[in-house]
Scaffold this motif. Structure first.
Motif, PDB file in Angstrom:
ATOM      1  N   ARG A 215       0.859  -1.192   0.000  1.00  0.00           N
ATOM      2  CA  ARG A 215       0.000   0.000   0.000  1.00  0.00           C
ATOM      3  C   ARG A 215       0.890   1.235   0.000  1.00  0.00           C
ATOM      4  O   ARG A 215       1.919   1.251   0.675  1.00  0.00           O
ATOM      5  N   GLY A 216       0.490   2.252  -0.758  1.00  0.00           N
ATOM      6  CA  GLY A 216       1.315   3.450  -0.843  1.00  0.00           C
ATOM      7  C   GLY A 216       0.489   4.678  -1.137  1.00  0.00           C
ATOM      8  O   GLY A 216      -0.394   5.054  -0.373  1.00  0.00           O
ATOM      9  N   ALA A 217       0.746   5.285  -2.297  1.00  0.00           N
ATOM     10  CA  ALA A 217       0.110   6.562  -2.621  1.00  0.00           C
ATOM     11  C   ALA A 217      -1.400   6.438  -2.810  1.00  0.00           C
ATOM     12  O   ALA A 217      -2.163   7.311  -2.401  1.00  0.00           O
ATOM     13  N   VAL A 218      -1.854   5.358  -3.439  1.00  0.00           N
ATOM     14  CA  VAL A 218      -3.275   5.254  -3.797  1.00  0.00           C
ATOM     15  C   VAL A 218      -4.186   5.330  -2.569  1.00  0.00           C
ATOM     16  O   VAL A 218      -5.156   6.101  -2.570  1.00  0.00           O
ATOM     17  N   PRO A 219      -3.943   4.552  -1.499  1.00  0.00           N
ATOM     18  CA  PRO A 219      -4.823   4.685  -0.334  1.00  0.00           C
ATOM     19  C   PRO A 219      -4.856   6.101   0.241  1.00  0.00           C
ATOM     20  O   PRO A 219      -5.920   6.572   0.666  1.00  0.00           O
ATOM     21  N   ILE A 220      -3.708   6.790   0.238  1.00  0.00           N
ATOM     22  CA  ILE A 220      -3.715   8.142   0.787  1.00  0.00           C
ATOM     23  C   ILE A 220      -4.456   9.098  -0.144  1.00  0.00           C
ATOM     24  O   ILE A 220      -5.186   9.987   0.306  1.00  0.00           O
ATOM     25  N   VAL A 221      -4.282   8.919  -1.455  1.00  0.00           N
ATOM     26  CA  VAL A 221      -5.044   9.742  -2.400  1.00  0.00           C
ATOM     27  C   VAL A 221      -6.538   9.509  -2.214  1.00  0.00           C
ATOM     28  O   VAL A 221      -7.339  10.455  -2.192  1.00  0.00           O
ATOM     29  N   LEU A 222      -6.932   8.234  -2.073  1.00  0.00           N
ATOM     30  CA  LEU A 222      -8.344   7.934  -1.854  1.00  0.00           C
ATOM     31  C   LEU A 222      -8.828   8.494  -0.521  1.00  0.00           C
ATOM     32  O   LEU A 222      -9.994   8.879  -0.384  1.00  0.00           O
ATOM     33  N   ALA A 223      -7.926   8.516   0.469  1.00  0.00           N
ATOM     34  CA  ALA A 223      -8.305   9.102   1.753  1.00  0.00           C
ATOM     35  C   ALA A 223      -8.584  10.592   1.622  1.00  0.00           C
ATOM     36  O   ALA A 223      -9.416  11.141   2.354  1.00  0.00           O
ATOM     37  N   THR A 224      -7.911  11.276   0.672  1.00  0.00           N
ATOM     38  CA  THR A 224      -8.228  12.690   0.448  1.00  0.00           C
ATOM     39  C   THR A 224      -9.603  12.848  -0.193  1.00  0.00           C
ATOM     40  O   THR A 224     -10.258  13.867   0.006  1.00  0.00           O
TER      41      THR A 224
END
Length: 484
Positions: free
Chosen positions: A338-347
């Motif tokens: 897990r990396g950028a995608v979960p944090i982008v989705l969290a935004t």
């Protein structure tokens, strides 16, 4: 802000990012975590003191960066490499994502003060593997080809599924008239339209890049960026998944025999690195360390269960009818970075009207950090223990130089055991009339080839050819890579 001041800040940030990346590489720390830490240090709770809480801007930066990363991932691959693993990768990207979202939601409901829908939303946010993390990790590992290609294809395909699922769940939470049938319809519509746009524009891009004239070769990267931007824009405008479309078009361009392919790959690798820097620094600015202790323990527990139980279970469900061995399925389960995608989705969640958006965002932070530190640094070690390492030939320096005027080029080709040319003599290789095998590197020796020289697995061929014959040479290489 004055233009000079802005350029000074951007240049300084990029210089610091390069230093951070170099230091992280020497210390064995994943660069994604290092960039995230840099953003946190620059934030209001850190010494940088930058007060940033614009979730909408962070979301916009994340979308643009993720599109660049997915396009580069498709461009660096090719359909020829992925077609044999397309079915299991598609199952992992769909059934695997849904299974992960549901299982993680069940756990999150018990760990956090979330409703069932909010818990499943958190599960959807962390359901996909991250393209930036997976592509970067596989680039420096020697995992067996079939598993590596499955992971490459899965990470390019599961991001659009997770994004569509996340958007649908947000709509369900904030809109009382929205229901499960609407969720299914929204997800199917986004993926279907994204697929259509990706296939149509991918075919057009293949035709165009195969015929790009040499007179405008310097503008090939510009044409490539324009292709990616237009693809994402068209798909998004009509309600489709721009992420799926841009990955498919990148895959189409990467599969096109072209004299510009190596130039484009190098350019987009740099652009993807820049996107990672921007994404993680901006996302790090959104993280307020003072808010993390409240969700630290349940966040770490969720991350541990996601690594050890949920992802492996989702992989076994999605590959139940495949021919993967138990060891291969175990490695696929461990490789759910897990990396950028979960944090982008969290935004996405943070910029919505979801009540527990802050809790979801902070929980995702722990999932990303634990996954990157644990899985990202141990993937090759686990592959070695599972005996799933594919040995590569030693790095061999080019044994000769070609003409300084640039009309000729020396192209390398590594021969694998399952390539169609393994065991074939040089005279039967089917090279273009203008090309020849200059040298064969075998182990620690170099062999001047004859027509009767047999090509062996592990050989590295140095092919000398005019630059203008590169498209024809790429077609020959494609035939060589076909499995026997």
């Amino acid at each position: 802000m004055e233009p000079g001041t802005l350029l000074l800040l951007v240049g300084g940030l990029l210089a610091v990012s390069m230093a951070v990346a170099l230091g992280a590489a020497r210390l064995g720390v994943p660069t994604l975590v290092a960039f995230l830490a840099l953003g946190m240090l620059l934030g209001s709770d850190g010494p940088g003191g930058i007060d940033f809480d614009d979730a909408e801007l962070a979301r916009t930066v994340g979308i643009a960066g993720l599109a660049a990363i997915l396009y580069e991932g498709g461009l660096s691959t090719s359909w020829r490499r992925l077609r044999r693993v397309a079915v299991p990768a598609a199952l992992l990207a769909t059934i695997g994502v849904v299974a992960t979202a549901v299982l993680a939601g069940l756990v999150a409901h018990g760990l956090f003060d979330l409703s069932w829908l909010e818990a499943v939303l958190l599960g959807a946010v962390v359901a996909s593997t991250d393209a930036a993390a997976v592509f970067a990790t596989l680039r420096f590992t020697h995992i067996r080809r079939r598993v590596a290609r499955t992971l490459e294809a899965e990470t390019g395909l599961n991001d659009p599924v997770a994004i569509a699922l996340t958007i649908g769940l947000i709509d369900w939470i904030v809109d009382p008239t929205f229901g499960f049938p609407d969720l299914v319809l929204a997800v199917v519509q986004q993926l279907a339209l994204g697929l259509v746009v990706g296939v149509v524009l991918g075919a057009a891009a293949m035709w165009a890049f195969a015929r790009l004239p040499h007179s405008i070769g310097a503008f090939a990267p510009v044409a490539s960026v324009a292709t990616a931007a237009l693809t994402f824009g068209v798909a998004d405008t009509i309600g489709g998944s721009g992420f799926l479309a841009v990955y498919l078009v990148g895959l189409a361009v990467g599969s096109t025999p072209s004299r510009y392919r190596r130039q484009l790959v190098a350019f987009h690798e740099g652009l993807a690195f820049l996107a990672q820097v921007a994404m993680f620094v901006v996302l790090g600015l959104l993280v307020f360390p003072s808010e993390l202790p409240a969700v630290a323990l349940p966040g770490i527990v969720l991350a541990a269960l996601l690594v050890l139980v949920i992802r492996p279970a989702a992989v076994w469900i999605a590959t139940a009818f495949s021919d993967f061995t138990h060891r291969e399925r175990a490695l696929l389960g461990w490789a759910g970075l897990r990396g950028a995608v979960p944090i982008v989705l969290a935004t996405f969640v943070l910029s919505s009207e979801v009540g527990e958006a802050d809790t979801i965002f902070n929980a995702v932070f722990f999932v990303v950090v634990v996954s990157t530190l644990v899985q990202g640094t141990t993937l090759e070690w686990v592959a070695e223990r599972l005996d799933l390492i594919d040995p590569r030939p030693d790095v061999v320096a080019p044994p000769l130089e070609v003409d300084a005027l640039g009309s000729l080029e020396l192209v390398e080709f590594d021969v694998a055991g399952d390539h169609s040319i393994a065991g074939v003599v040089v005279r039967e290789l089917g090279l273009p009339r203008t090309a020849l095998i200059a040298v064969v590197a075998r182990g620690n020796e170099t062999i001047p080839p004859r027509g009767s020289t047999t090509i062996e697995s592990g050989d590295r061929l140095f092919v000398l050819a005019p630059r203008e014959s590169r498209p024809e040479l790429e077609d020959v290489f494609a035939r060589w890579r076909q499995r026997v």
